[in-house]
Design a protein around this motif. Structure first.
Motif, mmCIF file in Angstrom:
data_model
loop_
_atom_site.group_PDB
_atom_site.id
_atom_site.type_symbol
_atom_site.label_atom_id
_atom_site.label_comp_id
_atom_site.label_asym_id
_atom_site.label_seq_id
_atom_site.Cartn_x
_atom_site.Cartn_y
_atom_site.Cartn_z
ATOM 1 N N GLU A 200 -7.072 1.441 1.008
ATOM 2 C CA GLU A 200 -6.105 2.261 0.277
ATOM 3 C C GLU A 200 -6.535 3.713 0.217
ATOM 4 O O GLU A 200 -5.719 4.614 0.270
ATOM 5 C CB GLU A 200 -5.952 1.729 -1.152
ATOM 6 C CG GLU A 200 -5.030 0.543 -1.242
ATOM 7 C CD GLU A 200 -5.353 -0.320 -2.450
ATOM 8 O OE1 GLU A 200 -4.936 -1.491 -2.443
ATOM 9 O OE2 GLU A 200 -6.030 0.161 -3.384
ATOM 10 N N LYS A 201 -7.853 3.913 0.055
ATOM 11 C CA LYS A 201 -8.335 5.277 -0.063
ATOM 12 C C LYS A 201 -8.385 5.986 1.282
ATOM 13 O O LYS A 201 -8.036 7.150 1.392
ATOM 14 C CB LYS A 201 -9.740 5.281 -0.685
ATOM 15 C CG LYS A 201 -9.691 5.471 -2.188
ATOM 16 C CD LYS A 201 -11.063 5.329 -2.795
ATOM 17 C CE LYS A 201 -11.223 3.930 -3.358
ATOM 18 N NZ LYS A 201 -12.556 3.690 -3.904
ATOM 19 N N TRP B 246 2.481 1.806 -3.379
ATOM 20 C CA TRP B 246 1.550 2.328 -4.391
ATOM 21 C C TRP B 246 1.171 3.783 -4.125
ATOM 22 O O TRP B 246 0.562 4.441 -4.972
ATOM 23 C CB TRP B 246 0.302 1.451 -4.513
ATOM 24 C CG TRP B 246 0.569 0.033 -4.908
ATOM 25 C CD1 TRP B 246 0.042 -1.087 -4.327
ATOM 26 C CD2 TRP B 246 1.413 -0.446 -5.975
ATOM 27 N NE1 TRP B 246 0.506 -2.214 -4.946
ATOM 28 C CE2 TRP B 246 1.363 -1.852 -5.957
ATOM 29 C CE3 TRP B 246 2.225 0.176 -6.929
ATOM 30 C CZ2 TRP B 246 2.065 -2.647 -6.852
ATOM 31 C CZ3 TRP B 246 2.935 -0.620 -7.810
ATOM 32 C CH2 TRP B 246 2.846 -2.009 -7.772
ATOM 33 N N MET B 247 1.511 4.290 -2.958
ATOM 34 C CA MET B 247 1.332 5.734 -2.736
ATOM 35 C C MET B 247 2.388 6.516 -3.503
ATOM 36 O O MET B 247 2.173 7.657 -3.892
ATOM 37 C CB MET B 247 1.450 6.069 -1.251
ATOM 38 C CG MET B 247 0.246 5.619 -0.442
ATOM 39 S SD MET B 247 0.469 5.945 1.320
ATOM 40 C CE MET B 247 0.110 7.715 1.374
ATOM 41 N N GLU B 248 3.540 5.890 -3.714
ATOM 42 C CA GLU B 248 4.663 6.573 -4.372
ATOM 43 C C GLU B 248 4.759 6.227 -5.851
ATOM 44 O O GLU B 248 5.345 6.972 -6.630
ATOM 45 C CB GLU B 248 5.990 6.166 -3.708
ATOM 46 C CG GLU B 248 6.054 6.361 -2.205
ATOM 47 C CD GLU B 248 6.277 7.816 -1.844
ATOM 48 O OE1 GLU B 248 6.946 8.505 -2.631
ATOM 49 O OE2 GLU B 248 5.770 8.258 -0.796
ATOM 50 N N THR C 101 3.064 4.336 -9.480
ATOM 51 C CA THR C 101 1.840 3.949 -10.184
ATOM 52 C C THR C 101 1.999 2.527 -10.707
ATOM 53 O O THR C 101 2.957 2.245 -11.428
ATOM 54 C CB THR C 101 1.598 4.898 -11.374
ATOM 55 O OG1 THR C 101 1.586 6.224 -10.856
ATOM 56 C CG2 THR C 101 0.291 4.596 -12.071
ATOM 57 N N PRO D 88 -4.008 4.344 3.810
ATOM 58 C CA PRO D 88 -3.060 3.337 3.308
ATOM 59 C C PRO D 88 -1.998 2.934 4.333
ATOM 60 O O PRO D 88 -1.472 1.830 4.260
ATOM 61 C CB PRO D 88 -2.420 4.014 2.093
ATOM 62 C CG PRO D 88 -2.889 5.411 2.060
ATOM 63 C CD PRO D 88 -4.018 5.568 3.006
ATOM 64 N N GLU D 89 -1.718 3.812 5.281
ATOM 65 C CA GLU D 89 -0.702 3.470 6.289
ATOM 66 C C GLU D 89 -1.262 2.537 7.356
ATOM 67 O O GLU D 89 -0.531 2.148 8.271
ATOM 68 C CB GLU D 89 -0.171 4.717 6.990
ATOM 69 C CG GLU D 89 0.145 5.907 6.122
ATOM 70 C CD GLU D 89 -1.087 6.751 5.872
ATOM 71 O OE1 GLU D 89 -2.034 6.677 6.678
ATOM 72 O OE2 GLU D 89 -1.127 7.461 4.843
ATOM 73 N N ARG E 150 0.843 -1.213 0.000
ATOM 74 C CA ARG E 150 0.000 0.000 0.000
ATOM 75 C C ARG E 150 0.867 1.248 0.000
ATOM 76 O O ARG E 150 0.579 2.203 -0.715
ATOM 77 C CB ARG E 150 -0.928 0.014 1.223
ATOM 78 C CG ARG E 150 -2.118 -0.909 1.126
ATOM 79 C CD ARG E 150 -3.229 -0.521 2.118
ATOM 80 N NE ARG E 150 -2.842 -0.640 3.506
ATOM 81 C CZ ARG E 150 -2.945 -1.750 4.240
ATOM 82 N NH1 ARG E 150 -3.415 -2.861 3.708
ATOM 83 N NH2 ARG E 150 -2.588 -1.754 5.498
ATOM 84 N N LEU E 151 1.923 1.235 0.798
ATOM 85 C CA LEU E 151 2.800 2.403 0.872
ATOM 86 C C LEU E 151 3.558 2.588 -0.443
ATOM 87 O O LEU E 151 3.730 3.709 -0.911
ATOM 88 C CB LEU E 151 3.769 2.285 2.059
ATOM 89 C CG LEU E 151 3.084 2.261 3.445
ATOM 90 C CD1 LEU E 151 4.119 2.094 4.548
ATOM 91 C CD2 LEU E 151 2.259 3.517 3.682
#
Lengths: 422, 422
Positions: free
Chosen positions: B87-88, A35-37, A39, B91-92, A32-33
């Motif tokens: 995720e929305k 995919w925050m950074e 794509t 996410p952490e 998850r982390l």
């Protein structure tokens, strides 16, 4: 029919499986982390090899094929993932254009394309197929035995947009490896989403770059999990293109020697009795350019003389990962499909009659795909390792997502816009 | 076992189904655009009634129960939707606390909770259960017949956060209808996500508000599809709370008369020979407060005298929607589960032996849940309407999502922060 995993469900791989099951919440959070950074690539298929003592991805396709092998149970997952992907990229989307491979011929090509069209149609889009094959001059309908059909029309470029007659898509889904490089019709599209981007094609793409990205991802993941990343990573060395044939062969020999030597060290470290082998692939082309298996560095000249080296100016030498998995008598290689950030399904590619699992896709092997067992997307934390197919599939899904993440790094590294900024 | 839809797959409802199938891409786009403006409720279950000539939601739960009825095929979808939701939102996230209903007792309560815990665990979170039941003084483990167990601990409030001993969640998932109002332990939580928010509980929630929101949604959707929104909307009128009993009964009688009169007009317009009926529900409480069926306005005094009116100061009178669906001999009412913006599964609630479908949940009915047929999440556009369960289920999923969207409007209308801004 449910594949029956023989070798795969015993042996040291169970330790790795146990670690991944124990760390499931940490692993999912780690993704998850990430995919925050980063794509995720729009879609991928990842070929895996399970050697019993290690599990590694050996090929990551950014233009995945074989969607028709996904079972009816997997389809809702693929559709839901497609919905999630569209929502993020272009929620206003009405129309999607699929650009298929040129020279569609076999029934399986058509069935694959029909399934891909169906996934995006069910995700809520008008989907049509536009070919960039210069030989396709007019709309052609391909019939399938089950009564389905796929209409393929020549893609049109009108000023800054690509579409079909009376069909203006906001998103163009590339399902074409672009072996001859980005065609003019797809270049300089700034008003439409082109997915994956042109740099995913083999003119820009390099296996060696993917491998470096994967190693970086694997190291960080291994550190988080507390494992040697070799357990999920195939060693590789690229042989850079030389100016003369002799130079190229010298570079290849050096890469072969380095790879053998590192693999031997690892086999010794882990007390593995198997004989190492390496696989030679084109660095800048898919498996259709050929894949050569080398069991002894001394056989390299023979391989060259017999014309069995992949058609390429530069090669990637990859640690061969044995395939210990069998379904009945045949060698079974798992292939995992992803869309957006989700694992949406998996199949076994089968090599009937082949005695030992080769590290690469052997030439002339026939493919008998099999679905993973029913709802195996979900691990069962209570189960003992090696005892359940779902748990094995969770591990496959994790390693496939690591390869997908590496592809995301790779596409960022070759993004023309990012390069301009750098 | 596959439910066999008898009445449901014939009759005029097929026209509605055909319209929805034809408009599938437009419908999905419409939802995508709505979700750009509105946040879907975290999860819901929507009770539907299929009368053959209309299909309408009659109850939208914001604290859905019955997750254990989801089949193994549906679980991966629920997990993937849970991943998308997390995720929305956060996410952490590492830790999720589920707050279950007070007084967990029956094996089905426990199985439901175990499944909900499993979904979020498989989505990659550490999940524990914290009860706000003042009678639960110490950690208690509930065993299930299949060997599973659920540990329920007393939730703790430490300054500004809620958690358990050695467990500090970033998200708190409410699965408790809060019939007695928001408990102090959950109030003024600004550091943690509380989902759904406190105003989803019945102290704030009103069926009449949901119904108004649903009518707004239904009208807009009907306009887009080119249909009379009555085909997907049950007429209703709320009887406002009066100061005296006589006033309240007068208001109820007026609401009953208005509802009957509008329904009769619609039945006449559509040439429907059935006898209309209405259902009286508490405006500010779930079905556990009672649901009364009224076939003739003149029977209202009898209903009142016999103490059969729902326990509430004010009521909602809803058009009764016949249930024409049968599985074998029993009345079958579809219940659709959503998470994030996705339909993740559905079950039939069965009323064995009941002769005519009642508009509301009849008291004392026993529930025999059945899964929808295999992978019915996906419509089959080629099929003729009424011919396939998947297509029927697509329509159910659309109407359930309209109810979910109405719930989103409803929660926005009662959001304390939005009210402050207004």
């Amino acid at each position: 029919m449910v594949p029956h995993l023989i070798t795969a469900l015993t042996g040291p791989i169970n330790e790795l499986e146990q670690r991944m099951l124990d760390a499931m919440p940490a692993i999912e959070r780690w993704f998850r982390l990430e995919w925050m950074e980063h794509t995720p690539p729009f879609y991928t298929s990842v070929d895996l090899r399970n050697a019993g003592f290690k599990l590694a991805p050996v090929d990551t396709s950014l233009f995945p094929h074989g969607w028709h092998h996904l079972t009816a149970e997997m389809m809702p997952l693929a559709v839901q993932a497609a919905m999630a992907a569209i929502e993020k990229i272009c929620p206003e989307a009405r129309n999607l254009l699929i650009v298929p491979e040129n020279h569609l011929q076999s029934p399986s090509d058509v069935a694959d394309l029909a399934q891909l069209q169906r996934i995006f149609n069910l995700a809520g889009l008008n989907v049509r197929v536009g070919s960039i094959d210069p030989e396709l001059k007019k709309a052609t309908t391909f019939q399938l035995a089950d009564g389905q059909s796929v209409a393929v029309e020549p893609a049109l470029r009108v000023r800054k947009r690509v579409g079909l007659r009376h069909f203006d898509p906001c998103t163009i889904l590339l399902n074409n490896e672009l072996p001859a490089g980005p065609p003019g019709i797809l270049e300089d599209l700034y008003e439409q989403y082109l997915l994956p981007p042109l740099q995913a094609g083999w003119t820009v793409r390099r296996r060696s770059r993917h491998t470096r990205c994967y190693e970086e991802v694997g190291k960080r993941f291994g550190k988080m999990l507390g494992i040697d990343h070799w357990l999920i990573h195939p060693i590789s060395h690229s042989a850079e293109a030389g100016k003369t044939k002799a130079r190229r062969m010298e570079a290849l020999r050096a890469a072969v020697d380095q790879t053998f030597s590192k693999v031997r060290r690892k086999y010794k470290e882990y007390g593995i009795g198997e004989k190492p082998f390496v696989v030679i692939k084109a660095d800048d082309a898919g498996d259709e350019a050929g894949v050569a298996v080398l069991r002894d560095a001394r056989d390299l000249p023979t391989l060259e003389e017999s014309g069995q080296l992949p058609r390429s100016g530069h090669w990637l030498v990859q640690e061969g990962v044995l395939t210990q998995e069998r379904v009945h008598e045949a060698v079974a290689e798992p292939v995992v499909y992803t869309m957006d950030r989700y694992v949406v399904g998996g199949v076994y590619r089968m090599h009937p009659g082949e005695s030992a699992g080769l590290g690469g896709r052997a030439r002339g092997a026939s493919y008998v795909p099999l679905a993973f067992e029913h709802s195996t997307q979900l691990p069962q934390p209570g189960e003992r390792p090696g005892a359940s197919a779902p748990n094995r599939f969770y591990m496959y899904g994790v390693v496939a997502r690591l390869a997908m993440l590496a592809a995301s790094y790779e596409l960022e590294a070759t993004d023309p816009e990012m390069l301009e900024l750098a």
